[in-house]
Structure formats: C-alpha cells, structure tokens
Design a protein around this motif. Structure first.
Motif, PDB file in Angstrom:
ATOM      1  N   ILE A 256       0.847  -1.188   0.000  1.00 10.82           N
ATOM      2  CA  ILE A 256       0.000   0.000   0.000  1.00 10.82           C
ATOM      3  C   ILE A 256       0.897   1.258   0.000  1.00 10.82           C
ATOM      4  N   PRO A 257       0.665   2.202  -0.914  1.00 16.48           N
ATOM      5  CA  PRO A 257       1.511   3.401  -0.988  1.00 16.48           C
ATOM      6  C   PRO A 257       1.637   4.140   0.341  1.00 16.48           C
ATOM      7  N   PHE A 258       0.584   4.090   1.128  1.00 10.84           N
ATOM      8  CA  PHE A 258       0.557   4.761   2.428  1.00 10.84           C
ATOM      9  C   PHE A 258       1.709   4.286   3.324  1.00 10.84           C
ATOM     10  N   LEU A 259       2.172   3.016   3.096  1.00  9.54           N
ATOM     11  CA  LEU A 259       3.214   2.428   3.938  1.00  9.54           C
ATOM     12  C   LEU A 259       4.571   2.345   3.249  1.00  9.54           C
ATOM     13  N   ASN A 260       4.754   3.066   2.159  1.00  6.23           N
ATOM     14  CA  ASN A 260       5.994   2.963   1.387  1.00  6.23           C
ATOM     15  C   ASN A 260       7.241   3.227   2.234  1.00  6.23           C
ATOM     16  N   ALA A 261       7.145   4.198   3.141  1.00  8.53           N
ATOM     17  CA  ALA A 261       8.309   4.547   3.939  1.00  8.53           C
ATOM     18  C   ALA A 261       8.730   3.419   4.874  1.00  8.53           C
ATOM     19  N   TYR A 262       7.802   2.486   5.150  1.00  7.97           N
ATOM     20  CA  TYR A 262       8.078   1.405   6.111  1.00  7.97           C
ATOM     21  C   TYR A 262       8.091   0.028   5.447  1.00  7.97           C
ATOM     22  N   LYS A 263       7.922   0.010   4.118  1.00  9.63           N
ATOM     23  CA  LYS A 263       7.774  -1.265   3.412  1.00  9.63           C
ATOM     24  C   LYS A 263       8.965  -2.180   3.632  1.00  9.63           C
ATOM     25  N   SER A 264      10.176  -1.669   3.520  1.00  6.82           N
ATOM     26  CA  SER A 264      11.370  -2.519   3.650  1.00  6.82           C
ATOM     27  C   SER A 264      11.430  -3.164   5.028  1.00  6.82           C
ATOM     28  N   LYS A 265      11.052  -2.411   6.066  1.00  2.00           N
ATOM     29  CA  LYS A 265      11.093  -2.955   7.419  1.00  2.00           C
ATOM     30  C   LYS A 265      10.005  -4.010   7.609  1.00  2.00           C
ATOM     31  N   ILE A 266       8.821  -3.746   7.052  1.00  3.20           N
ATOM     32  CA  ILE A 266       7.720  -4.719   7.165  1.00  3.20           C
ATOM     33  C   ILE A 266       8.093  -6.022   6.467  1.00  3.20           C
ATOM     34  N   ILE A 267       8.674  -5.883   5.263  1.00  2.00           N
ATOM     35  CA  ILE A 267       9.081  -7.080   4.506  1.00  2.00           C
ATOM     36  C   ILE A 267      10.138  -7.861   5.275  1.00  2.00           C
ATOM     37  N   GLU A 268      11.055  -7.140   5.890  1.00  2.00           N
ATOM     38  CA  GLU A 268      12.116  -7.800   6.654  1.00  2.00           C
ATOM     39  C   GLU A 268      11.529  -8.627   7.795  1.00  2.00           C
ATOM     40  N   VAL A 269      10.543  -8.033   8.509  1.00  2.00           N
ATOM     41  CA  VAL A 269       9.912  -8.759   9.626  1.00  2.00           C
ATOM     42  C   VAL A 269       9.120  -9.956   9.104  1.00  2.00           C
ATOM     43  N   LEU A 270       8.428  -9.799   7.986  1.00  2.00           N
ATOM     44  CA  LEU A 270       7.654 -10.910   7.413  1.00  2.00           C
ATOM     45  C   LEU A 270       8.568 -12.061   7.005  1.00  2.00           C
TER      46      LEU A 270
ATOM     47  N   GLU B 279       5.743  13.987  10.347  1.00  2.00           N
ATOM     48  CA  GLU B 279       7.022  13.474  10.827  1.00  2.00           C
ATOM     49  C   GLU B 279       6.955  11.966  11.031  1.00  2.00           C
ATOM     50  N   LYS B 280       7.927  11.239  10.543  1.00  2.00           N
ATOM     51  CA  LYS B 280       7.968   9.772  10.644  1.00  2.00           C
ATOM     52  C   LYS B 280       8.833   9.387  11.829  1.00  2.00           C
ATOM     53  N   PRO B 281       8.476   8.349  12.520  1.00  2.00           N
ATOM     54  CA  PRO B 281       9.345   7.883  13.605  1.00  2.00           C
ATOM     55  C   PRO B 281      10.631   7.352  13.025  1.00  2.00           C
ATOM     56  N   PRO B 282      11.746   7.543  13.736  1.00  2.00           N
ATOM     57  CA  PRO B 282      13.042   7.046  13.231  1.00  2.00           C
ATOM     58  C   PRO B 282      12.971   5.562  12.921  1.00  2.00           C
ATOM     59  N   ALA B 283      13.671   5.181  11.849  1.00  2.00           N
ATOM     60  CA  ALA B 283      13.641   3.779  11.406  1.00  2.00           C
ATOM     61  C   ALA B 283      14.170   2.859  12.478  1.00  2.00           C
ATOM     62  N   ASN B 284      15.211   3.344  13.230  1.00  2.00           N
ATOM     63  CA  ASN B 284      15.794   2.449  14.235  1.00  2.00           C
ATOM     64  C   ASN B 284      14.817   2.176  15.365  1.00  2.00           C
ATOM     65  N   VAL B 285      13.916   3.154  15.662  1.00  2.00           N
ATOM     66  CA  VAL B 285      12.921   2.959  16.706  1.00  2.00           C
ATOM     67  C   VAL B 285      11.903   1.928  16.241  1.00  2.00           C
ATOM     68  N   THR B 286      11.452   2.098  14.993  1.00  2.00           N
ATOM     69  CA  THR B 286      10.481   1.141  14.447  1.00  2.00           C
ATOM     70  C   THR B 286      11.052  -0.260  14.435  1.00  2.00           C
ATOM     71  N   GLN B 287      12.283  -0.362  13.960  1.00  2.00           N
ATOM     72  CA  GLN B 287      12.935  -1.680  13.880  1.00  2.00           C
ATOM     73  C   GLN B 287      13.080  -2.270  15.272  1.00  2.00           C
ATOM     74  N   GLY B 288      13.402  -1.416  16.254  1.00  2.00           N
ATOM     75  CA  GLY B 288      13.569  -1.929  17.608  1.00  2.00           C
ATOM     76  C   GLY B 288      12.281  -2.468  18.176  1.00  2.00           C
ATOM     77  N   LYS B 289      11.183  -1.741  17.921  1.00  2.00           N
ATOM     78  CA  LYS B 289       9.897  -2.195  18.449  1.00  2.00           C
ATOM     79  C   LYS B 289       9.466  -3.495  17.783  1.00  2.00           C
ATOM     80  N   MET B 290       9.663  -3.561  16.482  1.00  2.00           N
ATOM     81  CA  MET B 290       9.285  -4.786  15.767  1.00  2.00           C
ATOM     82  C   MET B 290      10.114  -5.957  16.264  1.00  2.00           C
TER      83      MET B 290
END
Length: 539
Positions: free
Chosen positions: A439-453, A487-498
C-alpha cells in the motif's frame, strides 16, 4: 503354553465336552513373552538369511517374533512333539500379526506342518517341507489376500494336491495389529475371521469355493478328441455376391485442406518459431577442430508468443466428406456354421467322492516367508477347539493393543490436521500482510515490514509476534499521521519495536533456562545508566 503330556486329553475334551473359555483350554499357545531360543528352531538352510528377533511391539510392552530385515527369506519352526489330529473335529487356528512398516511385497502367513519324513530335522525346514494348512496374509503386485490353502491326498493317484480358497479376504492396509482366525468345522464349513469379524464363509466340498475343487469334476473333456479339419466356426462371412459400387472412391484421403480458412490477422510470416538464444555464449573450452562449429541453442521466439503465429501459414486440415475408405463386402450368416468346437466329455478317470477333507495331522507350526518389508511382528499363535477360547484370547491379548494403536493414530491425525489448518491460516495472513506492505501509504516502512515478514517465514514459532509487530507499526503510523503531522518515527525505533515484539514471542517458545538467561540480560540492560542525549535535532 507348550504342548505337554496332557495334549491328547485337552483335545479329547474339546471334542466331547463343552469347555469354558480359559487359558488352560488352548491346545497350543505361543505368546512369545519369553525369548524363542531353545523352543523355536531357526532354519539353517542357506536360502534363509533373515534374522528373527524377540522384540516389543512398537508402543507396547508386549513381545513378539520380529522380522528384522528387508528383502530376506525367513524360516522358523516349532515342533509340537505330538501330532494333532484335526480331521472330523472343530479346530480353530489363530494368531495376530502387526505390519509395523505396512506390507508392500511379502508374506506374513503360518504353515501348519504335517508329519515329516523319517530323519527330518527342524533345522532343515524350508519351502519344500510338507504342510497340511497354510493360512495368513500375503501381498505383492496383484496379490492381496489372506491365504487359506490345504493339502489333500488324492484317493486315486495318491499324490498331495494344494487346494486354494477362491476369493479370499484382502489384507488390512494399515500398521495396526490384526488377528486372523480360521475356523474348521466338522460340517465341512470354513470360516475366516479378521479381528473377530467373519470375512469369508465357504464349504470345503464346494466345486466353486476351492481351486482345484476337493472333489474332482465327474466329466472332463476328452484329451484325444480332435477338431475336424472342415469344421467351420465362423458365424458370419462376407457376402460372396456383393459388388463394390461404381462411385466408390477408395483413393480419397481422410482429410483435406480447409479452403475456407483465412490466415489470422497479425500472423508473422517472416518470423521463425525458434531463434538462437541471445544469452548463450560459446564455452571457453570449445574446440572447433574436435567439437565442430559451435551453434547457439534454439529458444522459442518471444515475438511469436504475442502473435497468432509465426512462419509460413498453412491452411488447417478438415475431414473429407468424400472419404469412404476401403470397401468391404457386408457380412451375412454363414450357411456352413458349425458352432464353436469343443471336445466331447468323458468320465474323469481320477474322479472320486469324499465326505470330508482328509486333513493330515499337524506335527509342527512354522513360518516360512519371503518379504521385502521388515517390522513384521508375529504374536499369540493359538490352536484350540473351542471358539470361546479363541474369542477370549482376542479380547485379552489382541484387542487392547489394537485399541491403543488406533487411539494413537487418531490423535496423530488430529494433530496433523490441526497443524495443516494453522499452516493454511498462517500462509493466508502472511499473504495478506505482504499485500498490505505494498500500500503506498506504507511505502516509507515497506522494507522494514518485509524484513519482519521474512523472519516470520523462516521462524514460524514467532508468527504471533510478527502479527503484533505489523499491527503496532500500522497503528503507530496512523496515530503519527493523525496527531503528529508528517514526521515519521526514526527507522531504528520502528525496527527496535518490531524486533522486541518478535523476540518476545520467540522467547515464549524457548526453554525455561533460556528464558531465565534472557531475563537476567534484560535486567542488566535495564539497570545500565541511560545514554547521554544528543542536543542535535533532526532536520
């Protein structure tokens, strides 16, 4: 219980008195509770290399006689010491066998041997040792039957003839213990039971039930009768007066070109169906003097896949309405037809009548088989003359094992079905999450989501953590978008939570010691002083 001095008395009691079903009523009983060495004799014939073992049935404490190797011949025998007369009496032969690795090709039957020749030794037991009855499962190729074969002495010729039961029951196709029972009745009735259920009832004197029949056919074809040379067996013949019609064209082809066909629009006449592979290259070690001129391999022309066709167009073929084929004269009734010739019937010189089978007394019980399977376990071999005794042994020795095996199999099937169900659910959820990640809405987080999947695909035990992580990410993005601007949350924070969520779920699957170790590490981390905050702000 081994045959002992009261052997004859027990058998006499079976004939003249009604005996209560108890262990003492067995004429012969072998439970294989103790090692068979010294009681059963393994054949020393060079053909029989299979190793017998005294072994527990899988999942039970009950012992049996085990076929331990594949693709071997096996032979073992137990002498009864005294002959058992089975003629004119009710006799029940019973044993159970478990095909722990199923049975694709091999036998699992018993042989009840008759009196052997003078000087015969049990160590010489082989397939030529004469028997009275052979009974039990046999399966290989088109053969799938519970054999019952008995040998009877021909009253005219004196030779022994094998009589095979026609249409015997099939062998159960599973890995459970099954009990096989043959009831020989004094009224010439034979009944075959599997697991106590009657699967076959037949008559020893019936011409239809055994091959060959116990009582020979009264009339037979005369072997000296020959068919006359002028005997005509043709029911119909070509009409000799028929004439081929003058307009009959035998040369017309069966198919002709369709003149009405039109070349499809877009047909690529100048494009070949195959082209040289543009990605192919001549091997470095190619020697044109030895290997000849190198030519690239052919591949399908990609242009043809997008067009109706390539190359020279040809009209398709269609059935020729003028085709008649080769002319043949029509058939008519044959005026000289004599019917199908058969030799005349004569009296069978070997015909005789008997009132019952002439069973030879049983002197030993043997197992002589060839099998491609191992894991065949024989147990609870029984000879008795009381059906109540046989039923009691089925209930007390076979049925408890069967019920345990069936319950275990049912539980395993339920677990497998549950596993398959959750696997399908999991695949469906992950498929949906992969689509959500697009979904385009999640483009900024797509790589992290795919990594977790991908981590979830590799470690199914953290599926719940993955689902929680994805949900948390999406919820965080929605909340941030609605209340925190762009403003987007830092990638490292998102990755840490996941990672924390996934690791938490994975941790729930680990052993207690691993949990304690990680708990200590987490406590130490929590107790460490916080890092000094940077005064630099994000751009």
């Amino acid at each position: 219980m081994q045959v002992n001095a009261v052997f004859g008395l027990l058998f006499g009691c079976c004939v003249f008195y009604k005996i209560q079903a108890s262990a003492s009523d067995a004429i012969f009983y072998e439970p294989f509770d103790d090692p068979f060495d010294g009681r059963w004799v393994v054949s020393e014939n060079d053909d029989y290399k299979g190793v017998w073992k005294h072994s527990k049935s899988e999942g039970h404490d009950d012992y049996g006689l085990l076929v331990s190797e594949k693709a071997r011949k096996y032979a073992i025998v137990k002498d009864l010491n005294e002959n058992l007369n089975i003629k004119s009496q009710k006799v029940i032969l019973q044993y159970d066998v478990r095909l722990q690795n199923e049975l694709e090709c091999g036998g699992a039957y018993l042989k009840f041997l008759r009196q052997q020749s003078t000087g015969w030794k049990p160590q010489e037991f082989d397939n030529n040792s004469p028997y009275s009855i052979m009974f039990g499962p046999d399966k290989c190729g088109n053969t799938n039957k519970v054999h019952f074969i008995f040998k009877n002495k021909n009253l005219k010729g004196g030779e022994y003839v094998e009589h095979h039961l026609k249409d015997p029951p099939s062998v159960p196709s599973d890995k459970f213990s099954h009990v096989y029972t043959a009831v020989l009745q004094p009224d010439n009735i034979l009944r075959i039971l599997i697991d106590g259920k009657e699967e076959k009832k037949t008559y020893f004197l019936s011409e239809k039930d055994f091959d060959p029949p116990l009582i020979p056919t009264k009339m037979i074809p005369d072997p000296d009768d020959k068919k006359p040379e002028d005997w005509d067996e043709r029911a119909k013949i070509p009409d000799p007066e028929a004439v081929k019609p003058g307009d009959w064209d035998e040369d017309s082809p069966a198919e002709i070109e369709d003149d009405e066909a039109v070349k499809p629009e877009g047909w690529l006449d100048d494009e070949p169906e195959e082209i040289e592979d543009p990605e192919a290259s001549k091997p470095e070690d190619w020697d044109e003097e030895e290997d000849g001129e190198w030519e690239a391999p052919k591949v399908a022309n990609p242009k043809c896949a997008e067009a109706p066709g390539c190359g020279k167009w040809r009209r398709p073929m269609k059935s020729n309405p003028a085709y008649k084929g080769k002319w043949h004269a029509p058939l008519i009734e044959n005026p000289n037809y004599n019917g199908i010739w058969k030799p005349q019937q004569i009296q069978n010189p070997h015909y005789f009548e008997v009132a019952e089978p002439n069973f030879e007394p049983i002197s030993a019980v043997g197992i002589e088989i060839w099998t491609m399977q191992d894991g065949i376990l024989f147990d609870n071999i029984l000879i008795t003359c009381d059906e109540n005794v046989a039923a009691l042994y089925r209930e007390t020795t076979w049925k408890p094992k069967f019920e345990v095996e069936k319950a275990k199999h049912k539980a395993e099937k339920a677990v497998a079905a549950s596993s398959d169900f959750f696997t399908r659910i999991r695949k469906g959820l992950f498929g949906l999450l992969y689509k959500i990640a697009d979904i385009p809405f999640l483009n900024a987080y797509k790589s992290k989501i795919i990594e977790v999947l991908k981590r979830g695909d590799e470690q199914p035990n953290i599926t719940v953590g993955i689902l929680f992580s994805i949900f948390f990410i999406i919820l965080t993005i929605v909340v941030t978008t609605l209340f925190g601007g762009k403003e987007k949350p830092p990638a490292n924070v998102t990755q840490g939570k996941m990672g924390m969520a996934a690791a938490q779920t994975s941790n729930n699957q680990r052993s207690t010691k691993e949990k304690e170790s990680e708990t200590k590490k987490a406590t130490a981390t929590a107790a460490a002083p916080p890092r000094k905050k940077s005064t630099r702000r994000d751009a």
